[in-house]
Design a protein around this motif. Structure first.
Motif: not given
Lengths: 1050, 373
Positions: B15-16, A586, A564, A519-521, A497-499, A584, A515-517, A561-562, A451
């Motif tokens: 967040f969005l 957002g 998965y 968040m970018q801002k 975060n990556l597994v 995926y 698998l990952g998640h 952007i979020i 992880f």
């Protein structure tokens, strides 16, 4: 006395070294013979060296060799693709060797999104550019290294100004209104490549010397892991890290000079004076009393020589790297100072970098990486278009007065300013500071299951300084002293975060899952201030200006952007490989309901060479077929709030008012690019020939277009709303790309390697909001605004648009033709013009009447050129002999058109400014019978170039309107880089504790073979706009650079 | 751990959401009466800029042959009857009228949809301001172009913007209805000097009735005869202003064009320009187009040396009349103590022309709806 002693001692030492070498070579030599094989049989061409000498041999076709060697010596067996072996002779006269294939060499590690893979496991299209390539060039930023070195990647510098930007197109143009630049993932920080400016370059902040690898992800199966930001491709850049074991300190520095690569042939004072007299005869200007005897005049001012100078460039880099048992570190400092070849331009950069990685314990690893950059850039020349001014300024104007102040023309009507004065007096600079950093922690739960969490951030600050002083250049004066200061700040951060799971079951089933998640801002702010009314030119800060003129403003924006995502790789028996990725995303840029987008891809690889039926084919050691399909997105809508109604402030007498800024489109969604890729990897003769080929088809759908609306929708002029962004239209890119690396010779001390890169792409618009929609791009010159490119359905992107010149009226009969029925008709003339000296006359151009309506007007414009090259290529040759390395790299574009836009005026004999000497070849129009009537039947052409127009009192035919006359073949082959280096033999330097000493000399932009008549056929895209490619409107020419440098490490 | 499959948590939605700081989104506006005033304020200037910049005098005074500008391609096509549909000022005025209409539509529709917590009265007052502007723009369009599209909701047709034109009479009727609504709902006294009041609407209405009276049956068999019904309406509307408003004409015509005369009682409706700024689009540029040298304007923007009175215009003036001529056109020997005060006034010494004096005094150019005299 002491001095002499020292000298003697040194000489003795040197003699001793030399003698001892030859002693080894001479004493107790025996002849050793043998046979070299691999698991397939005899191996020809194996390089055998006597260790510690430069003597050796190679095996013949049957793998046999014989070599003279000291009885107690050692032999090194070397062959590309095999592990090298060192064998002690120990008195033997026959030594047979079996070489072992070097799995590592074939299996270089390739950085893919959020992880790494062995090249042999890749199913997508990924191309790598090594740090050696960087060393072969004089590159101030990495985009210059990519030029011609990566298949499928077309790079053009948009300006030669120091620190200037490039346009990077990976597999063509995937968008019409939003950015077409790839994203860069620099040590985990995602950086958008678009700047929308000629002088700005996001990669200029990175020191190429720090880079260890660049991997370019091209097809959807490779890029889909970056989902909504990946449509233009992804370039992953990693910087150097320390290695466990030995520590290194190294210095790499060079100094060089830069100069103009070409010079244009412009009029000197005599020519200018004579021509001005001719223009006075033609009634265009009044006669100039200074030009009564042109033959008495000198050369006058050569403005090219005045604005362009020889300039210096220097770079110094110091790095320390290493590691202990449980940790690694790297520290680096870099400095670059590049003066511009045009006065008033330059770029200075400082880089500091450090990283530290630690194995905290058996199951936990952590690391940190920091990079700081600071740069200063002078952009006066670029921003004030001074190249154009220097081309046009006339030779009768002096640069300076006798007292040293700047001179200028003696009138302020229809003249140019003093480009040298402007370049030296006007302040236009920017300073940028950036801090890029990331920290990560990685937990190993069990063998193969980890992880990792990583936080990355990128902070940027830009200050710009503009000061327009008061000056008087002859009759041109400026009394309004103005100063503008701006500050902008940007912040980007991401947390992922990556597994990962990596395991091989039953020795046949290899599985890798990630698998990952994420968040970018990002957030940006801009603050500007302005004042005029300064009392003097000395102090430039706003405080010294008149407070009542102050004007301030600020703005800000941001998006998030979020995501998965996941990637699964499965390989069966190292023959069949499958990679599937899913992302995926957002985004804050879209309304509820359209925020989320799914980007899947899948690819299949078949390692044919591992099949049993291939085992007999010894010449092929790797053959792999790849097949991939996927979708990626583009979320770069022009505005962060295009999906909703936004009100913007207006100053009114009643205080701030608000009006609608846009026409909202809540249905807005991602642009999506679907792409299919078929690839072939082939390695032959133990990797002496390596080939990677790909064929692709990409279709971008739901194109984000700023849909043009009729004016009655309230979209034109002051107080209008911007027309909406909509997802309409589609376009395609298809192409072929190939990389071929061959080792042509590896014999004894001599090594010769060739790398060939080939890229072919065709783009076409498939649909837009309506069948007849067009996107037109214009250039404004003075009060004239001209459409230069048009993008329309069923056409390539951004083609040049204008009139076609089909000839010149040379005699009276040219004004008439017979139609099919035999009727005599008039050849089409511009609307409203009669056959007359002040209308259309002998010596004027004949334009093609595209719509055959008998007159020439705006409807007769058509496509007159395509800036997209038919193909591009790069050819690199590396020759090594003993310590010498010679690298010659050629870069070429073929079949692209370029508009020499300034030629419209520089070759128009009517113009008042300076001209190309070719303008003097205008058509000489005379009366046949001098006493006869003014009539086309009594007029003929007596001289001049057969395709130049006449020198007419009136410009009614507008011979210099934008036509195919100004479209030129932009094809070129450029000797881009020549680098010669010499690595001092180890035994010379090891006694002083130094590992490597390399001295080198390089030439960049050595020579260009082209038919193009401007400064430089490499024009690029105006302000990175893909629809404004290939238009040379006074582009800052790329310099030729000579450097000398040294590389020392210990 | 953050990896929870592909489920979207409410945390993601937060967040969005990235709020804007340099613009205002509809969701957080139109919540108070003062918000409504902010929304209508912008309709008095910027949206009319391209109309006022060149078209207003180029078509008005240029076509009338009041002014002569032989080197200005934005004036002489109108004087010489050579304009085409692409002549610059026509294109920009067409755009400007529809900017007025579009922004007025947005304002009206936004108020109706979003101003839920504001009193009906305040809403109607703001809508009346917007409808006044929209009606005025439609009146210009109907008078100059005839059949034009009537648009009341730009967002509704954005996906299919190719719409037919409406007959000219419908456009007039529509404009009149806008003004009638404005006359009903505008306040008797404006909240700020320069803003619209009921008398502005009646004044404009008188103008609309009057022109419609002569135009609405122009294509009929009896065409050209003024419609007495509309003449009567025009008279009534004008009477309302003359009798009920309590407003009065200035003593001197020239006062209208002085700084002090800005938004005075004689002015029923004037475009409101911002002075003392270099920001483009909110100032009155006519001053720069008319000023014949920098002494008039005090800066470089003085492009009017070759824009002057036509001979026909000068000839029209009664030789004994001095006030009107003096404050409209500068003629040889005319003195203007109010211009260039620092140098003690200005003496006009051009002998071969009469430049345009009219607006050179006022920073804020005024579009006057004069009371019927």
């Amino acid at each position: 006395m002491r001095k002499t002693d020292l000298f003697l001692r040194r000489t003795f030492l040197a003699m001793f070294f030399l003698l001892s070498v030859s002693f080894v070579a001479l004493s107790q030599n025996i002849m050793v013979t043998g046979n070299v094989t691999d698991d397939m049989g005899p191996l020809p061409g194996v390089n055998i060296m006597v260790v510690g000498t430069s003597q050796g041999t190679i095996t013949d076709v049957d793998g046999n060799y014989n070599v003279e060697v000291p009885a107690d010596g050692q032999l090194r067996f070397n062959f590309i693709g095999f592990e090298s072996q060192v064998i002690s002779v120990e008195g033997r006269t026959e030594i047979n060797v079996q070489m072992q294939e070097d799995v590592q060499a074939l299996d270089e590690v390739v950085v893919v999104g959020y992880g790494q893979m062995k090249r042999s496991d890749l199913t997508g299209s990924v191309v790598s550019v090594s740090s050696e390539s960087i060393q072969e060039t004089v590159s101030t930023s990495v985009d210059q290294v990519l030029q011609g070195r990566a298949a499928g990647v077309q790079v053009m510098q948009n300006s030669g100004t120091p620190g200037g930007g490039s346009s990077i197109r990976i597999r063509g143009i995937s968008s019409l209104t939003s950015s077409t630049e790839p994203i860069f993932v620099i040590d985990g920080v995602i950086v958008d490549g678009s700047t929308g400016s000629n002088s700005e370059n996001v990669l200029a902040s990175i020191n190429p010397n720090d880079i260890v690898s660049m991997d370019i992800l091209k097809d959807a199966s490779a890029t889909a892991i970056y989902g909504s930001r990946a449509a233009n491709g992804v370039v992953i850049i990693n910087t150097k890290q320390g290695e466990k074991g030995k520590s290194f300190v190294s210095y790499n520095g060079y100094y060089g000079v830069q100069e103009m690569a070409t010079k244009l042939d412009l009029l000197n004072l005599q020519q200018y004076a004579m021509h001005k007299n001719n223009r006075a005869d033609a009634g265009i200007v009044t006669r100039d009393n200074y030009f009564i005897r042109p033959d008495l005049l000198g050369e006058g001012t050569d403005w090219q020589d005045e604005l362009f100078t020889q300039a210096s460039i220097q770079s110094h880099n110091l790095s320390v790297s290493g590691g202990g048992e449980n940790n690694t570190y790297a520290l680096a400092a870099g400095f670059l100072d590049q003066e511009g070849i045009a006065i008033g331009s330059g770029f200075t950069r400082y880089n500091l970098r450090g990283n530290f990685n630690a194995d905290v314990n058996e199951w936990f690893r952590a690391g940190v990486n920091f990079a700081l950059n600071n740069s200063e850039q002078q952009v006066t020349v670029e921003d004030a278009n001074l190249i154009k001014v220097a081309m046009k300024q006339t030779p009768n104007v002096a640069v300076r007065n006798a007292d040293g102040t700047f001179d200028g023309p003696d009138t302020d009507m229809y003249v140019q300013t003093n480009p040298v004065g402007m370049a030296m007096l006007r302040e236009n600079e920017n300073e940028k500071t950036g801090i890029r950093s990331n920290v990560f922690g990685e937990v190993k739960f069990m063998d193969g299951l980890t992880f990792k969490t990583e936080f990355a951030s990128d902070l940027g600050m830009t200050n710009t300084y503009q000061f327009n002083p008061s000056y008087s250049f002859g009759a041109i004066t400026n009394e309004v002293i103005e100063s503008t200061r701006t500050k902008s700040y940007s912040k980007f951060y991401s947390w992922n975060n990556l597994v990962s799971f990596d395991r091989t079951f039953a020795e046949m089933h290899s599985v890798k899952v990630m698998l990952g998640h994420e968040m970018q801002k990002s957030h940006w702010e801009y603050l500007s201030g302005y004042r005029s009314g300064f009392v003097s030119n000395v102090g430039h800060d706003l405080n010294l200006g008149d407070g009542t003129t102050a004007n301030a403003g600020s703005s800000s924006g941001g998006n998030s952007i979020i995501s998965y995502f996941g990637r699964a790789f499965y390989s069966f028996d190292n023959k069949y490989q499958l990679t599937a990725t899913l992302r995926y995303d957002g985004s804050s840029k879209f309304a509820e309901g359209n925020k989320w987008g799914l980007f899947p891809s899948a690819a299949f690889g078949w390692k044919v060479s591992n099949e049993s039926f291939m085992s007999g084919v010894s010449s092929i050691n790797n053959l792999k077929l790849r097949l991939g399909y996927g979708a990626v997105g583009n979320q770069n809508v022009g505005s962060d709030y295009a999906y909703t109604n936004v009100l913007s402030p207006v100053t009114t007498v009643f205080g701030t008012g608000l009006i609608s800024e846009n026409m909202a489109n809540p249905d807005l969604k991602w642009e999506t690019t679907y792409s299919a890729n078929i690839g072939l990897d082939l390695n032959m003769f133990n990797n002496r020939i390596q080939f990677i080929g790909d064929v692709y088809y990409k279709e971008t759908q739901d194109l984000l277009l700023n849909v043009p609306l009729p004016a009655y929708m309230g979209v034109e002029g002051q107080g209008s709303v911007s027309s909406p962004y909509m997802n309409v239209g589609s376009l395609e890119n298809k192409g072929i790309e190939a990389t071929l690396s061959t080792i042509n010779m590896d014999r004894g001390d001599f090594f010769w390697k060739t790398d060939l890169v080939f890229t072919l792409n065709r783009s076409k618009v498939l649909s837009m909001d309506t069948e007849t929609s067009t996107i037109d791009k214009t250039i404004q010159e003075g009060s004239e605004t001209t459409i230069v490119t048009r993008t329309a359905v069923d056409q390539p992107i951004g083609q040049f648009y204008g009139y076609k010149v089909i000839g010149r009226f040379n005699e009276a009969t040219d004004f008439y033709y017979k139609d099919d029925a035999g009727n005599i008709k008039e050849v089409a003339r511009p609307e409203g013009l009669e056959i007359s000296e002040t209308g259309v006359w002998i010596g004027d151009y004949i334009f093609k009447d595209i719509n055959a309506d008998g007159v020439i007007n705006e409807s007769d414009r058509t496509y007159i050129g395509n800036p997209e090259p038919k193909f591009t290529f790069g050819i690199g040759n590396t020759f090594s002999y003993k310590g010498f390395d010679l690298n010659i790299f050629l870069n070429g574009f073929y079949g692209n058109d370029v508009i020499n836009y300034q030629k419209r005026w520089l070759e128009n004999p009517r113009e008042n400014h300076n001209l190309y000497t070719s303008a003097l070849d205008y058509a000489r129009v005379e009366q046949i019978d001098p006493d006869g009537p003014v009539d086309i039947r009594n007029t003929h052409i007596t001289g001049g170039d057969p395709m130049m127009p006449r020198l007419a009192a009136s410009s009614s035919n507008a011979n210099n309107r934008l036509s195919d006359r100004f479209v030129e073949d932009g094809s070129f082959i450029r000797i881009q880089d020549v680098s010669l280096s010499y690595t001092l033999p180890k035994d010379w330097i090891s006694s002083v504790g130094v590992d490597v000493v390399k001295v080198y000399a390089k030439v960049k932009n050595a020579y260009t073979f082209t038919k193009y008549s401007g400064y430089d056929p490499e024009v690029g895209s105006y302000n990175q706009d893909a629809l404004m490619t290939g238009i040379d409107n006074g582009r800052y020419p790329s310099p030729r650079i000579y450097t000398f440098g040294v590389n020392i490490s210990f | 751990m953050a990896i929870a499959g592909l489920g979207i948590s409410s945390c993601d939605d937060g967040f969005l959401e990235v709020p804007s700081n340099d613009t205002i989104t509809l969701d957080n506006f139109f919540t108070s009466e003062s918000d409504l005033r902010v929304a209508t304020a912008a309709l008095y200037g910027k949206v009319w800029f391209d109309f006022n910049d060149k078209f207003y005098y180029a078509l008005g005074d240029g076509r009338a042959n009041n002014i002569f500008a032989p080197y200005s391609d934005y004036v002489y096509p109108f004087t010489n009857f050579t304009e085409t549909s692409l002549t610059g000022p026509l294109v920009s005025a067409w755009g400007s009228f529809y900017n007025v209409i579009g922004q007025a539509n947005n304002t009206i529709n936004n108020i109706e949809a979003n101003a839920t917590n504001v009193s009906e009265e305040a809403k109607n007052e703001a809508i009346a301001e917007a409808r006044f502007m929209r009606g005025t723009a439609y009146w210009y369009l109907a008078s100059l172009w005839g059949n034009v599209p009537i648009i009341t909701d730009n967002a509704a047709i954005v996906n299919n913007p190719i719409i037919p034109t409406n007959p000219r009479n419908d456009v007039f009727e529509f404009a009149i209805r806008d003004l009638e609504f404005a006359a009903t709902h505008l306040p008797l006294e404006a909240t700020q000097n320069g803003r619209l009041n009921q008398w502005s609407a009646y004044g404009m209405l008188a103008r609309l009735y009057l022109s419609y009276a002569g135009l609405h049956n122009v294509d009929d068999r009896n065409g050209g005869i003024r419609d007495t019904e509309y003449l009567e309406l025009a008279r009534k509307a004008a009477e309302k202003v003359c009798v009920e408003s309590g407003l009065e004409l200035n003593e001197s015509y020239a006062e209208l064009f002085t700084l002090d005369g800005n938004n005075d009682a004689e002015s029923l409706f004037a475009l409101q320009w911002v002075g003392g700024t270099t920001e483009y689009g909110i100032t009155n540029t006519q001053q720069a187009y008319f000023a014949w040298n920098s002494e008039i304007t005090g800066d470089d923007a003085a492009w009017g040396y070759y824009t002057f009175a036509s001979w026909d215009m000068i000839r029209e003036y009664d030789s004994r009349e001095t006030v009107r001529l003096h404050s409209t056109f500068a003629t040889y020997g005319a003195e203007y103590p109010e211009i260039n005060q620092a140098a003690g006034g200005y003496l006009y010494e051009e002998t071969d022309r009469a430049n345009i004096k009219k607006v050179s005094l006022v920073q804020r150019k005024i579009l006057k709806v004069l009371l019927p005299e």
